[in-house]
Design an enzyme around this catalytic site. Structure first.
Site: not given
Ligand SMILES: Nc1ncnc2c1ncn2[C@@H]1O[C@H](COP(=O)(O)OP(=O)(O)O)[C@@H](O)[C@H]1O
Ligand SMILES: [Mg+2]
Length: 304
Positions: A15, A147, A211, A251, A253, A265, A267, A271
């Site tokens: 990143e 990301s 992005y 933040r 998610d 997760e 964060n 960003g």
């Molecule tokens: N279990 C899940 N079910 C549905 N979508 C997911 C899941 N895990 C990740 N995603 C998709 O992938 C994106 C990135 O995953 P995330 O766990 O937030 O990791 P990162 O740290 O890369 O942001 C999420 O915003 C979502 O769109």
């Molecule tokens: Mg995420």
């Protein structure tokens, strides 16, 4: 006298470019508001720069590995200068998707079902194990990346091939795919900031959707939720922030499906680029970019 702020950005994570952008945006805003600003990479010259510039606060604008995971925070602790965002342990826990999920589960925060998978486990029938514990489709992702880098949605038929793309990580997380809405919410200085919904045009909220403005992800704010659901969302976000002992801004998610929020997760170094969500949420709720940065600076600290 004007406060001196040292911004650390760049670094060696995947990143890096986003971090450089975060650093640039924050620097521009601080300079506009009469702060004295210096930007540095987290490299061997960092200590020299800290010594000669003698900042009042260090603004950590790094994302990802060695910036968001407790490593740089440990180094910053040794300088004795307050630094922004979460401290050593909180950063390390939040960055580890398995460790943080264990804490969420233990504290009744809903998160997608998962298994962790280490590449050194030879001779196991992974698909059988997944079928026993989870439902396809599943999401595979690195345990400590951000990301959406190397996140893949997989069926039974392409998971083996996709897993090969993650082989350099040693260990990955395999999660049940949660359909539904993509909603993210932010906390600043232990206060609820607000939330935003993302409607990607792509298959999911991947790197391009995040992005590349041409990928045209729709940002919906305010989030269209019943009052009750919105307050549930913000309470969960604050609970996660507090459980992990975070500082400054975070933040979280979520996926929202069948009336339930699934936390993906948290964060600790969200960003701050012009396409980033925290400044957008802040602006909507009446907090200008400089006020947001100043709140982050105000919460800067050291642990020891
Ligand atoms: N279990 C899940 N079910 C549905 N979508 C997911 C899941 N895990 C990740 N995603 C998709 O992938 C994106 C990135 O995953 P995330 O766990 O937030 O990791 P990162 O740290 O890369 O942001 C999420 O915003 C979502 O769109
Ligand atoms: Mg995420």
């Amino acid at each position: 006298m004007n406060k001196k702020i040292l911004i650390i950005s760049g670094g060696i994570s995947k990143e890096r470019t986003i971090s450089l952008d975060t650093g640039k945006q924050v620097a521009k805003e601080l300079i506009k508001n009469n702060y004295k600003v210096k930007i540095s990479e987290p490299n061997f010259r960092l200590f020299q720069i800290i010594e000669s510039f003698n900042p009042d606060v260090i603004f950590n604008a790094l994302h990802g590995q060695f910036g968001e995971d407790g490593y740089i925070q440990t180094i910053l602790e040794t300088t004795g200068i307050p630094y922004t965002h979460s401290g050593v342990i909180s950063s390390a826990i939040a960055m580890d998707k398995v460790l943080s999920k264990k804490i969420f589960i233990q504290n009744r925060i809903l998160t997608p079902k998962y298994i962790s998978y280490a590449f050194d486990k030879t001779n196991i029938n992974l698909i059988k194990i997944i079928e026993k514990k989870l439902k396809f489709p599943v999401v595979i992702k690195p345990i400590n990346e951000g990301s959406s880098v190397n996140v893949f949605i997989c069926t039974k038929f392409n998971i083996t091939k996709n897993l090969q793309k993650l082989i350099n990580y040693k260990k990955v997380i395999i999660e049940e795919f949660i359909p539904g809405r993509e909603i993210q919410a932010a906390i600043i200085g232990s206060k609820k900031l607000g939330a935003i919904e993302l409607k990607p045009k792509r298959k999911f909220y991947d790197y391009q959707a995040k992005y590349n403005s041409k990928a045209k992800t729709e940002h919906l704010i305010p989030v269209n939720l019943k009052k009750n659901d919105y307050s549930k969302l913000m309470n969960l976000t604050l609970k996660a922030h507090r459980l992990i002992n975070c500082r400054g801004v975070t933040r979280s998610d979520f996926k929202f499906f069948n009336g339930k929020f699934y936390l993906l997760e948290i964060n600790t170094q969200p960003g701050m680029t012009s396409l980033s969500l925290v400044p957008e949420i802040a602006a909507y709720y009446g907090l200008s970019f400089i006020k947001l940065i100043e709140l982050i600076l105000k919460d800067a600290s050291k642990e020891k």
